[in-house]
Design a protein around this motif. Sequence first.
Motif, PDB file in Angstrom:
ATOM      1  N   VAL A  98     -10.952  -6.202  12.366  1.00 53.01           N
ATOM      2  CA  VAL A  98     -10.923  -4.772  12.055  1.00 53.01           C
ATOM      3  C   VAL A  98     -11.455  -4.497  10.638  1.00 53.01           C
ATOM      4  O   VAL A  98     -12.280  -3.593  10.456  1.00 53.01           O
ATOM      5  CB  VAL A  98      -9.496  -4.209  12.247  1.00 53.01           C
ATOM      6  N   PRO A  99     -11.025  -5.257   9.594  1.00 54.60           N
ATOM      7  CA  PRO A  99     -11.580  -4.991   8.256  1.00 54.60           C
ATOM      8  C   PRO A  99     -13.101  -5.154   8.196  1.00 54.60           C
ATOM      9  O   PRO A  99     -13.782  -4.385   7.513  1.00 54.60           O
ATOM     10  CB  PRO A  99     -10.873  -6.037   7.370  1.00 54.60           C
ATOM     11  N   ARG A 149      -9.597 -10.912   5.925  1.00 49.53           N
ATOM     12  CA  ARG A 149     -10.602  -9.868   6.116  1.00 49.53           C
ATOM     13  C   ARG A 149     -11.674 -10.287   7.102  1.00 49.53           C
ATOM     14  O   ARG A 149     -12.194  -9.459   7.835  1.00 49.53           O
ATOM     15  CB  ARG A 149     -11.249  -9.505   4.783  1.00 49.53           C
ATOM     16  N   ARG A 172      -1.800  -6.354  -4.901  1.00 50.65           N
ATOM     17  CA  ARG A 172      -1.574  -6.212  -3.472  1.00 50.65           C
ATOM     18  C   ARG A 172      -1.729  -7.569  -2.822  1.00 50.65           C
ATOM     19  O   ARG A 172      -2.703  -8.279  -3.103  1.00 50.65           O
ATOM     20  CB  ARG A 172      -2.603  -5.266  -2.879  1.00 50.65           C
ATOM     21  N   ILE A 177       0.845  -1.204   0.000  1.00 50.80           N
ATOM     22  CA  ILE A 177       0.000   0.000   0.000  1.00 50.80           C
ATOM     23  C   ILE A 177       0.875   1.248   0.000  1.00 50.80           C
ATOM     24  O   ILE A 177       0.623   2.210  -0.725  1.00 50.80           O
ATOM     25  CB  ILE A 177      -0.934  -0.001   1.232  1.00 50.80           C
ATOM     26  N   PRO A 185     -17.511   6.373   6.343  1.00 49.81           N
ATOM     27  CA  PRO A 185     -16.320   7.194   6.545  1.00 49.81           C
ATOM     28  C   PRO A 185     -16.598   8.644   6.951  1.00 49.81           C
ATOM     29  O   PRO A 185     -15.864   9.210   7.733  1.00 49.81           O
ATOM     30  CB  PRO A 185     -15.633   7.152   5.172  1.00 49.81           C
ATOM     31  N   HIS A 224      -4.851 -10.267   2.582  1.00 51.74           N
ATOM     32  CA  HIS A 224      -4.759 -10.510   4.015  1.00 51.74           C
ATOM     33  C   HIS A 224      -6.135 -10.916   4.491  1.00 51.74           C
ATOM     34  O   HIS A 224      -7.120 -10.803   3.765  1.00 51.74           O
ATOM     35  CB  HIS A 224      -4.234  -9.271   4.749  1.00 51.74           C
ATOM     36  N   LEU A 284     -14.568  -1.923   9.588  1.00 47.67           N
ATOM     37  CA  LEU A 284     -14.437  -0.793   8.659  1.00 47.67           C
ATOM     38  C   LEU A 284     -15.494  -0.866   7.567  1.00 47.67           C
ATOM     39  O   LEU A 284     -16.059   0.147   7.155  1.00 47.67           O
ATOM     40  CB  LEU A 284     -13.041  -0.777   8.037  1.00 47.67           C
ATOM     41  N   LEU A 336      -4.417  -0.255  10.888  1.00 47.38           N
ATOM     42  CA  LEU A 336      -4.959  -0.276  12.251  1.00 47.38           C
ATOM     43  C   LEU A 336      -4.664  -1.606  12.945  1.00 47.38           C
ATOM     44  O   LEU A 336      -4.767  -1.713  14.160  1.00 47.38           O
ATOM     45  CB  LEU A 336      -6.470  -0.027  12.244  1.00 47.38           C
ATOM     46  N   TRP A 345     -10.169   3.857   2.129  1.00 51.22           N
ATOM     47  CA  TRP A 345     -10.734   3.534   3.443  1.00 51.22           C
ATOM     48  C   TRP A 345     -10.369   2.105   3.850  1.00 51.22           C
ATOM     49  O   TRP A 345      -9.998   1.840   4.994  1.00 51.22           O
ATOM     50  CB  TRP A 345     -12.267   3.695   3.344  1.00 51.22           C
ATOM     51  N   ASP A 346     -10.445   1.204   2.893  1.00 53.71           N
ATOM     52  CA  ASP A 346     -10.136  -0.198   3.135  1.00 53.71           C
ATOM     53  C   ASP A 346      -8.686  -0.376   3.628  1.00 53.71           C
ATOM     54  O   ASP A 346      -8.396  -1.266   4.431  1.00 53.71           O
ATOM     55  CB  ASP A 346     -10.367  -0.971   1.826  1.00 53.71           C
ATOM     56  N   ASP A 347      -7.778   0.492   3.159  1.00 53.79           N
ATOM     57  CA  ASP A 347      -6.363   0.387   3.559  1.00 53.79           C
ATOM     58  C   ASP A 347      -6.181   0.580   5.061  1.00 53.79           C
ATOM     59  O   ASP A 347      -5.214   0.078   5.657  1.00 53.79           O
ATOM     60  CB  ASP A 347      -5.512   1.406   2.805  1.00 53.79           C
ATOM     61  N   LEU A 348      -7.080   1.338   5.682  1.00 53.73           N
ATOM     62  CA  LEU A 348      -6.989   1.529   7.134  1.00 53.73           C
ATOM     63  C   LEU A 348      -6.995   0.193   7.861  1.00 53.73           C
ATOM     64  O   LEU A 348      -6.394   0.048   8.925  1.00 53.73           O
ATOM     65  CB  LEU A 348      -8.174   2.365   7.633  1.00 53.73           C
ATOM     66  N   GLY A 349      -7.695  -0.797   7.280  1.00 48.72           N
ATOM     67  CA  GLY A 349      -7.810  -2.101   7.925  1.00 48.72           C
ATOM     68  C   GLY A 349      -6.469  -2.790   8.113  1.00 48.72           C
ATOM     69  O   GLY A 349      -6.291  -3.571   9.048  1.00 48.72           O
ATOM     70  N   VAL A 350      -5.522  -2.491   7.239  1.00 47.35           N
ATOM     71  CA  VAL A 350      -4.177  -3.060   7.378  1.00 47.35           C
ATOM     72  C   VAL A 350      -3.402  -2.316   8.469  1.00 47.35           C
ATOM     73  O   VAL A 350      -2.845  -2.918   9.389  1.00 47.35           O
ATOM     74  CB  VAL A 350      -3.427  -2.983   6.027  1.00 47.35           C
ATOM     75  N   PRO A 360      -4.329   5.491   0.144  1.00 43.74           N
ATOM     76  CA  PRO A 360      -5.322   5.651  -0.918  1.00 43.74           C
ATOM     77  C   PRO A 360      -6.775   5.484  -0.476  1.00 43.74           C
ATOM     78  O   PRO A 360      -7.604   6.334  -0.767  1.00 43.74           O
ATOM     79  CB  PRO A 360      -4.922   4.578  -1.948  1.00 43.74           C
TER      80      PRO A 360
END
Lengths: 487, 208
Positions: free
Chosen positions: B162-163, B31, B26, A73, B171, B29, B166, A273, A266-271, A264
């Motif tokens: 966490v995913p 989810r 990417r 990311i 947001p 991971h 989210l 956090l 919102w979903d990236d926050l999951g990594v 980039p």
Amino acid sequence: MTETFLGLPATAPPGVGHLRGDEPFPVAARRALADPQLRRNLRHATGTIRAKSSAVISEVPDWPELRAAGRAIKSDTMARLPELLEQLEAAVTAAGGTVHWATDAVEANRIVTDLVRATGADRVMKVKSMATQEIGLNEALEAAGIEPVETDLAELIVQLGRDRPSHILVPAIHRNRAEIREVFLREMPGVDPALTDEPAALAAAARRHLRATFLSTKVAVSGANFAVAETGTLAVVESEGNGRMCLTLPETLITVMGIEKVIPTWDDLGVFLQLLPRASTGERMNPYTSMWTGVTPGDGPQQVHLVLLDNGRSAVLADEVGRQVLHCIRCSACLNVCPVYERTGGHAYGSVYPGPIGAVLSPQLTGVADNASLPYASSLCGACFDACPVMIDIPSVLVHLRARHVAERRAAHRMPSAEAVAMAAAAYTMDHPRLYAAAQRAAGLGRIAGRALPPPLNGWTASRDMPAAPPQTFRQWWSERRRDDRP
Amino acid sequence: MIARDVTLARLRAALAAAPPTPVRHRPGHRRQGELPPGDPELVDLLAERLTDYRAQVYRATGAAVADTVAGILAAEGATAVVVPPGLPADWRPGGIEVVVDDDLSADRLAELDAVVTAAAVAVAETGTIVLDAAADQGRRIISLLPDRHVCVVRPEQVVATVPEALARLTPGHPLTWISGPSATSDIELNRVEGVHGPRRLHVVLTDG
């Protein structure tokens, strides 16, 4: 407008601010090593955090995948940084926030000072932020007659003690509880003289001390851990609730953020956090994370500003090897595992960014010449690379910066250094077998000479022992063996 | 505007000088957890993780929420509690002064002993509850200034990862992720509960 930029230099200028020490690392490190209390405090604190962190990391079944995702990311972010910043700016603006750009520390300080002045406030409360430490915002505000109040407990300890931060996450890591109690007794107005050095009592004293400040201060300054380009959402990760106070109570909120903090989606926050709390404080999740997107009518600050700070970062982005350092999420895991940091502490690194990450970030932000000793402040053991939650290859960047330093020095000085002469002589000798054999026999005689080299090479042995040459070289042993074994 | 254009031009020049390889793939991971949202085992895990970070956890049937909350507040010695305007009426505790938030001032909120809110979602693996400022949770300030926070969580709000959390959140809303009461690790890196936020966090897990 466009013509103004035609003459832009290809290389961006270095950053300014608290990025340079007053003395080289070896000098500062030697003084730190002579302080046994400091070494005890550091050993205890880093040992504690390492144990906590590895315990919670072992609970995560996909930690290697998360690290790889974090790296991908960030690589993707850096490759598209200009576009993502424009996207972030548009999203924050659409949500009612105001975005400012600062090419360096001086501009950032001026923007923040002007924004505070426009509110009429003479005091701001601050959430712990590396970016504002880097630019020396507190000093700039004080010079403008505005009082900055640090609200993070460790920053408060540092500010009250007129000290300097020594760790990215825990700026007062070099102080133990007894020393913190002394600072509070000496500097905190109205503190209970019977204050003990129990951490809970010290935390309660900070709560009482700052409560009125939180309720009456109209302007807050924060940093940001993450900024989501697609939504315009900013995030602050914290523990004490001082962040929530600063992000919720004032009328005006000013956030200063290094441009590399954008991600980039919102979903990236999951990594991140998942990566950040386990790598930094060794918690499954830190007590509080706040996320805000521009202005929410009727809830929180109604004037929201974001200052995007370059200050040398565009120069780092230009270095193909070094740019990965911009991936850093400021968790400080590399400090906690570093054998050098554990012994010297953070002050020896001079810059606000200490430890392994500081040794690769500060020289890139300032230009290697201004922090020439830092790329050498490492044994290249690689523990930092293993610990980094976004897999920054710190050892490779250290070596790369050493090479840059040597190349720059060679370009600047026509006279080669003693080290360069010695290396050239060694290369020539190794190319010539008879010379090499003679040199090895001569080295054997060095067994009598002791453990230090004579001038001008004594710099090499000032901080290391000259290894004793073996009584017999391999070549000697080989030729004798062949003679004995001959049928 | 000059600083903006200068910065963007410098960044573009930096990338043009040494173009990075574009990231096309990417790595994946995890989810989702193995258990679906609201699974009793997941709720147990949430309770365990909350307790581990010194939150107090209670179980209550849907009908008993108000009594459970009243019991918590009585045990805490609270005399006045603030609630958001949208808190379900049958969750409001009896036997205590209940103040509905109506743009109360910060000073007034700081005088109140406790707050009762709902949650938006909870993450079992990390022991986290998330508030999103909906009508049953209220403005961020009301769950910040009172010293005790009672949060009521329904089973279908409990997710594993966490995913997953989210993906359920919007947001644009102001979000507060809470994992245990206010704490600090700033003194010798030992975790100490109770600094600036609510020093006591009580989580009531309902059965539906």
